[in-house]
Write a protein that holds these residues in place. Structure first.
Motif, PDB file in Angstrom:
ATOM      1  N   ASP A 138       4.150   9.794  -4.475  1.00 14.02           N
ATOM      2  CA  ASP A 138       3.047   9.580  -5.407  1.00 14.02           C
ATOM      3  C   ASP A 138       3.544   8.665  -6.521  1.00 14.02           C
ATOM      4  O   ASP A 138       4.576   8.937  -7.145  1.00 14.02           O
ATOM      5  CB  ASP A 138       2.564  10.912  -5.983  1.00 14.02           C
ATOM      6  CG  ASP A 138       1.219  10.789  -6.701  1.00 14.02           C
ATOM      7  OD1 ASP A 138       1.041   9.823  -7.485  1.00 14.02           O
ATOM      8  OD2 ASP A 138       0.349  11.650  -6.492  1.00 14.02           O
ATOM      9  N   ALA A 139       2.814   7.581  -6.783  1.00 10.40           N
ATOM     10  CA  ALA A 139       3.258   6.576  -7.749  1.00 10.40           C
ATOM     11  C   ALA A 139       3.371   7.117  -9.166  1.00 10.40           C
ATOM     12  O   ALA A 139       4.069   6.524  -9.995  1.00 10.40           O
ATOM     13  CB  ALA A 139       2.299   5.382  -7.725  1.00 10.40           C
ATOM     14  N   ASP A 329      -2.259   5.920   1.387  1.00 13.95           N
ATOM     15  CA  ASP A 329      -0.914   6.274   0.925  1.00 13.95           C
ATOM     16  C   ASP A 329      -0.869   6.182  -0.607  1.00 13.95           C
ATOM     17  O   ASP A 329      -1.071   5.122  -1.190  1.00 13.95           O
ATOM     18  CB  ASP A 329       0.074   5.298   1.569  1.00 13.95           C
ATOM     19  CG  ASP A 329       1.524   5.500   1.136  1.00 13.95           C
ATOM     20  OD1 ASP A 329       1.761   6.009   0.033  1.00 13.95           O
ATOM     21  OD2 ASP A 329       2.404   5.120   1.916  1.00 13.95           O
ATOM     22  N   LYS A 330      -0.586   7.317  -1.277  1.00 18.19           N
ATOM     23  CA  LYS A 330      -0.652   7.356  -2.752  1.00 18.19           C
ATOM     24  C   LYS A 330       0.411   6.475  -3.403  1.00 18.19           C
ATOM     25  O   LYS A 330       0.183   5.920  -4.476  1.00 18.19           O
ATOM     26  CB  LYS A 330      -0.507   8.796  -3.240  1.00 18.19           C
ATOM     27  CG  LYS A 330      -1.649   9.706  -2.823  1.00 18.19           C
ATOM     28  CD  LYS A 330      -1.448  11.111  -3.371  1.00 18.19           C
ATOM     29  CE  LYS A 330      -2.551  12.040  -2.899  1.00 18.19           C
ATOM     30  NZ  LYS A 330      -2.413  13.391  -3.499  1.00 18.19           N
ATOM     31  N   MET A 331       1.568   6.376  -2.781  1.00 14.45           N
ATOM     32  CA  MET A 331       2.612   5.513  -3.337  1.00 14.45           C
ATOM     33  C   MET A 331       2.206   4.052  -3.200  1.00 14.45           C
ATOM     34  O   MET A 331       2.380   3.248  -4.129  1.00 14.45           O
ATOM     35  CB  MET A 331       3.926   5.789  -2.605  1.00 14.45           C
ATOM     36  CG  MET A 331       5.140   5.127  -3.232  1.00 14.45           C
ATOM     37  SD  MET A 331       5.506   5.778  -4.874  1.00 14.45           S
ATOM     38  CE  MET A 331       6.290   4.352  -5.599  1.00 14.45           C
ATOM     39  N   LEU A 332       1.659   3.696  -2.055  1.00 12.15           N
ATOM     40  CA  LEU A 332       1.173   2.328  -1.854  1.00 12.15           C
ATOM     41  C   LEU A 332       0.058   1.994  -2.834  1.00 12.15           C
ATOM     42  O   LEU A 332       0.038   0.906  -3.420  1.00 12.15           O
ATOM     43  CB  LEU A 332       0.678   2.157  -0.412  1.00 12.15           C
ATOM     44  CG  LEU A 332      -0.047   0.839  -0.101  1.00 12.15           C
ATOM     45  CD1 LEU A 332       0.872  -0.356  -0.318  1.00 12.15           C
ATOM     46  CD2 LEU A 332      -0.596   0.855   1.326  1.00 12.15           C
ATOM     47  N   GLN A 333      -0.851   2.925  -3.037  1.00  8.96           N
ATOM     48  CA  GLN A 333      -1.980   2.672  -3.936  1.00  8.96           C
ATOM     49  C   GLN A 333      -1.490   2.304  -5.342  1.00  8.96           C
ATOM     50  O   GLN A 333      -2.033   1.408  -5.988  1.00  8.96           O
ATOM     51  CB  GLN A 333      -2.891   3.902  -3.996  1.00  8.96           C
ATOM     52  CG  GLN A 333      -3.657   4.179  -2.705  1.00  8.96           C
ATOM     53  CD  GLN A 333      -4.835   3.254  -2.505  1.00  8.96           C
ATOM     54  OE1 GLN A 333      -5.534   2.914  -3.446  1.00  8.96           O
ATOM     55  NE2 GLN A 333      -5.054   2.830  -1.271  1.00  8.96           N
ATOM     56  N   GLY A 334      -0.449   2.980  -5.828  1.00  7.46           N
ATOM     57  CA  GLY A 334       0.098   2.647  -7.134  1.00  7.46           C
ATOM     58  C   GLY A 334       0.797   1.300  -7.141  1.00  7.46           C
ATOM     59  O   GLY A 334       0.720   0.539  -8.108  1.00  7.46           O
TER      60      GLY A 334
END
Length: 486
Positions: A138-139, A329-334
């Motif tokens: 998660d970002a 993907d929450k990390m990608l979204q950030g």
């Protein structure tokens, strides 16, 4: 060809009469403020460095091409992947993550693997690492994570207490730190490592059908690592070892190459797969989704100017082309925001006009002005919609492919908190010698931590992934696995 020597000029083009002596009042001075060449040289010198990247500060880059070797047009309408034999120019930047611009190349650290494809439909950036997974998913945790990898704000020293405190409190990191402390944690060279998109992305074909995809760049040179003691010696003797190796390899015509493969998951499978396919701390089993060859990347040209091409190269996972889109993907979204925003801060709002970042196709938008802007278009209507029938206009055919969302808006985690199965599987796949080196690397890294509480918390994670693993780490640290975990 003219043999006439080039005449030195100021930035405004005026000839320089004397570049050895400043203009002074007599032989002893003082210097006169009218010496604009001197003032310009000193002022520009003060501004020759842009802020280094917060992460991935130290790196090397090269130009090359990507050639399609397999027709996957049934999965994506991306033009640069549309036909076998099609070549697309590209630029790549390899990097370490945590160190500063002058840090050593041969430290135990993930390596950035950022590729810019100059396609006819715009630049496509695939910004990954040499590992298929990441530390967090998660970002919102990213700034905290990077703070632990950088210098302590009080001592200005690297801080193993912070590193292990964060990792032990973030069990999702276990899979990645196992890669990091294994044989691939210190690549022999940039040429001898694989690259991964890490995140899940979405491919869309010309029928509007969607698929989930993961990228794997497999080194044709093979994968080789460095022994930790050897790496430490090289770090002292030649801290630019990897940068030098890549440059010299290409310079002598030994062009490194990688085969690109993808794992493709049917759209509906994501709803029932045994691991969340959008969790970047997890991999997809290659038994479930075998790798499919896409093409071949070859690096065949060194930069002419490191600053202009490598230091100012700006990659963003948000630079997509039609047929390739983001996943949930929450990390990608950030990262879709964070990377471009870092470039706007570091090298300016118009960083994509720099030659190394400029697309090969025409750019048409209503973005005007800002520092270093030199092309504002020819029209006076810089808004849309408008009553003057001026271009550019939106292209409905380029809208993203929709995907479902579920649940209520809230601050929520991923559904699964199984951080141990895949990390344990990775440990059990290692040979006895690999396990020994892994244990030694972990124990050596954790010994300086000053709180047993942190060590014991991390030992719990190792034990939950594999009891033997936990016991061996505990023994190496002179501790015991907590009774409540067994």
């Amino acid at each position: 060809m003219s043999n006439e020597k080039k005449r030195m000029t100021t930035a405004s083009g005026a000839p320089v009469g004397d570049n050895q002596n400043s203009i002074t009042a007599g032989n002893r001075g003082p210097t006169l403020i009218q010496d604009v060449h001197l003032l310009e040289k000193l002022a520009h010198f003060n501004r020759e460095r842009v802020p280094e990247r917060v992460v991935h500060a130290k790196g090397a880059g090269a130009h090359g091409y990507f050639e399609v070797t397999n027709d996957l047009s049934k999965y994506t309408k991306a033009d640069f992947l549309s036909e076998v034999g099609k070549r697309t120019p590209m630029f790549i930047r390899f990097s370490t993550v945590a160190g500063e611009l002058g840090s050593a190349d041969t430290v135990r650290d993930p390596r950035g693997f950022a590729v810019k494809f100059y396609t006819e439909e715009g630049n496509y950036d695939l910004v990954g690492n040499n590992t298929p997974i990441f530390f967090i998913r998660d970002a919102i945790k990213f700034p905290d994570f990077i703070h632990t990898q950088k210098r302590n704000p009080k001592t200005h020293l690297k801080d193993k207490n912070a590193v292990w405190d964060f990792w032990s409190l973030s069990p999702e990191s276990l899979h990645q730190i196992t890669y990091l402390h294994g044989d691939r944690g210190i690549p022999a060279t940039f040429r001898h490592m694989n690259g991964y998109g890490s995140h899940t992305f979405k491919w869309v074909n010309d029928k509007g059908e969607a698929f989930w995809v993961k990228y794997h760049f497999i080194s044709e040179q093979g994968v080789k690592g460095l022994d930790e003691d050897v790496a430490g010696q090289i770090a002292g003797d030649n801290p630019d070892y990897h940068v030098e190796d890549l440059y010299n390899s290409i310079d002598k015509g030994d062009f490194p190459a990688w085969k690109l493969y993808v794992q493709i998951m049917p759209y509906e499978d994501a709803k029932t797969y045994r691991f969340d396919p959008f969790d970047v701390t997890k991999v997809w089993s290659q038994k479930d989704y075998p790798r499919i060859e896409v093409g071949r990347m070859v690096l065949d040209r060194n930069p002419e100017n490191y600053f202009a091409e490598v230091e100012q190269a700006a990659f963003s996972p948000g630079n997509f082309v039609p047929g390739i889109e983001a996943s949930p993907d929450k990390m990608l979204q950030g990262r879709l925001f964070g990377y471009s925003d870092a470039h706007r801060y570091r090298i300016g709002a118009n960083h994509q006009e720099l030659p190394i970042n400029r697309p090969v196709n025409e750019v048409n938008n209503n973005q005007f002005d800002g520092q270093m802007r030199y092309s504002n278009g020819s029209g006076s209507v810089n808004y849309e919609p408008n009553s003057y029938d001026t271009e550019p206009k939106e292209d409905p055919a380029s809208k993203i492919s929709p995907f479902e969302v579920y649940g209520e808006a809230d601050s929520v985690s991923y559904d699964s908190d199984d951080h141990y199965t895949q990390a344990g599987d990775l440990y059990r796949l290692m040979s006895a010698d690999e396990k020994d080196r892994l244990i030694d690397a972990f124990v050596g890294h954790m010994k300086p931590v000053d709180k047993d509480e942190i060590k014991l918390r991390q030992i719990e994670h190792f034990y939950k992934a594999d009891p033997e693993w936990g016991e061996r780490i505990a023994k190496g640290l002179g501790l015991s696995v907590p009774e409540g975990v067994k």
